[in-house]
Enzyme design. Structure first.
Site, mmCIF file in Angstrom:
data_model
loop_
_atom_site.group_PDB
_atom_site.id
_atom_site.type_symbol
_atom_site.label_atom_id
_atom_site.label_comp_id
_atom_site.label_asym_id
_atom_site.label_seq_id
_atom_site.Cartn_x
_atom_site.Cartn_y
_atom_site.Cartn_z
ATOM 1 N N GLU A 81 0.807 -1.229 0.000
ATOM 2 C CA GLU A 81 0.000 0.000 0.000
ATOM 3 C C GLU A 81 0.840 1.279 0.000
ATOM 4 O O GLU A 81 0.334 2.355 0.300
ATOM 5 C CB GLU A 81 -0.958 0.030 1.210
ATOM 6 C CG GLU A 81 -1.738 -1.235 1.465
ATOM 7 C CD GLU A 81 -2.692 -1.575 0.333
ATOM 8 O OE1 GLU A 81 -3.204 -0.650 -0.310
ATOM 9 O OE2 GLU A 81 -2.911 -2.776 0.087
ATOM 10 N N GLN A 255 3.712 -6.814 0.196
ATOM 11 C CA GLN A 255 3.272 -7.558 1.381
ATOM 12 C C GLN A 255 4.358 -8.541 1.830
ATOM 13 O O GLN A 255 5.198 -8.969 1.045
ATOM 14 C CB GLN A 255 1.975 -8.323 1.081
ATOM 15 C CG GLN A 255 0.717 -7.559 1.424
ATOM 16 C CD GLN A 255 0.341 -6.563 0.340
ATOM 17 O OE1 GLN A 255 0.703 -6.748 -0.811
ATOM 18 N NE2 GLN A 255 -0.368 -5.511 0.696
#
Length: 416
Positions: A81, A255
């Site tokens: 993100e 991630q």
């Protein structure tokens, strides 16, 4: 014995046989020798053709090797993100041909998924707050919207989403406007609500059109978690490669479960572009809701800096999502994050935004020099304020990166 004769001996035998052409034995010998000469000529022609092909292959390999030497390898790293993939898409739009119609249309299902997943997060979040919050009444939806919410939450749980149509868009729009959902959205940092939420929720009618084709801006806002490795080759000065460097940019998933794929890309890197989303100081990880995103970014940056293969690698730090940060920091103090607990506000408005930004920048600079061994202090380190969704900012930033790296190359070549 005749088969063991060389090419010169065969020629001599032919000459002798011609002097005694009436001799039957000599006729057989002459025929055999002529046959052998013919085969030798065929082999010679084949060898010549094969050698020419081999030389052409070697020439091409040499050309490609020389070309590869002039391509600078850039690695785009950061936590999930952080905006890496948005920057990657901007590079495709800015320095390549962009997205053709087929590529744009491929994002329709992605955008639909973003909408269904987001409205599910908001609806489920409002139910949780209505049950557990002290001021629970403001999170209770109207009875009509509760029915709609249950329906949309079920759709958002599926693996395959229906195409967004006018009816569904209207239901999502009604739920989005409910005050309980708006109160929940205000606490989005607690719920993994994506940054694209407001943009898509305010565009539902356009997005649900039967002939909808995503715009470039839609594609930039669309959220797809990067898995594996994607790459793009470009030059910030355009197609005229002679006037600037050519770069190959690699984007990898941020991630935790994707980071094991990073290591094999670490060799031969000209520069690491590390993205840090500075608005995420009050948010937790998607994959670990107990871990603050900014603390994860700090630890990840520290780990990357200490990698042995980056001893002479330049580092470009993109302090990203400034557009979201400047709106948030006036309402959510920086010191909610453990790393920023010593922060003290000094002003209001734009001055406070700048003060907060400079504080974060200084924290990253201190971390860089603390994590950099004495023998690595001469590697290039630059910090840039970025908003990945702003094309002008990204273009200007990459031109600055290009200039920095070209100067570095000239310095190493002894030309500066």
């Amino acid at each position: 014995m005749v088969e063991q004769l060389g090419f010169v001996a065969l020629v001599k035998l032919v000459e002798v046989s011609e002097e005694h052409s009436n001799d039957f034995l000599n006729f057989d010998l002459r025929a055999f020798c002529v046959g052998r000469l013919s085969k030798n000529r065929q082999h010679t022609e084949a060898d010549t053709e094969e050698n020419a092909q081999t030389a052409e292959i070697e020439r091409r390999i040499e050309q490609e090797t020389k070309a590869e030497k002039h391509i600078q390898k850039l690695l785009l790293l950061g936590a999930g993100e952080s905006g890496k993939s948005t920057i990657f898409k901007q590079i495709k739009l800015l320095f390549q041909t962009g997205f053709d119609e087929a590529e744009l249309k491929s994002y329709v299902s992605v955008i639909d998924a973003n909408i269904y997943q987001t409205i599910k997060i908001l609806y489920d979040g409002s139910k949780e707050f209505a049950q557990n919050d002290v001021d629970s009444s403001k999170y209770v939806l109207s009875s009509e919207n509760q029915v709609i919410g249950e329906k949309l939450s079920e759709i958002g749980s599926r693996l395959d989403y229906p195409r967004l149509d006018k009816e569904l868009a209207e239901e999502i729009g009604n739920l989005w406007k409910d005050s309980a959902i708006q109160e929940t959205y205000a606490r989005g940092n607690e719920l993994q609500v994506p940054d694209c939420t407001h943009y898509f929720m305010e565009s539902l009618q356009r997005l649900s059109d039967a002939n909808y084709v995503p715009t470039k801006e839609d594609v930039l806002y669309a959220r797809v978690r990067t898995t594996g490795v994607v790459e793009i080759q470009f030059s910030p000065v355009g197609e005229n490669k002679k006037s600037g460097e050519v770069y190959r940019l690699f984007d990898v998933g941020g991630q935790r479960n994707e980071r094991r794929k990073w290591i094999h890309l670490f060799e031969g890197v000209t520069a690491v572009i590390f993205c840090a989303a500075i608005n995420e100081y009050d948010q937790t990880l998607f994959e670990d809701e107990q871990k603050n995103r900014m603390m994860e970014t700090k630890e990840l940056f520290d780990w990357v800096l200490k990698q042995p293969c980056f001893e002479k690698t330049s580092f470009m730090l993109f302090l990203n999502k400034f557009d979201i940060f400047e709106k948030k920091v006036l309402n959510v103090p920086l010191n909610v994050c453990e790393w920023f607990k010593d922060y003290q506000p000094v002003s209001t408005g734009k001055q406070e935004i700048e003060h907060a930004y400079e504080f974060i920048k200084k924290k990253f600079e201190e971390l860089y020099f603390q994590s950099t061994a004495p023998d690595r202090v001469d590697r290039v380190f630059k910090v840039y304020r970025t908003t990945a969704l702003d094309q002008k900012v990204v273009k200007k930033t990459f031109k600055l990166v290009d200039e920095t790296l070209r100067r570095r190359n000239l310095f190493e070549a002894g030309l500066l």
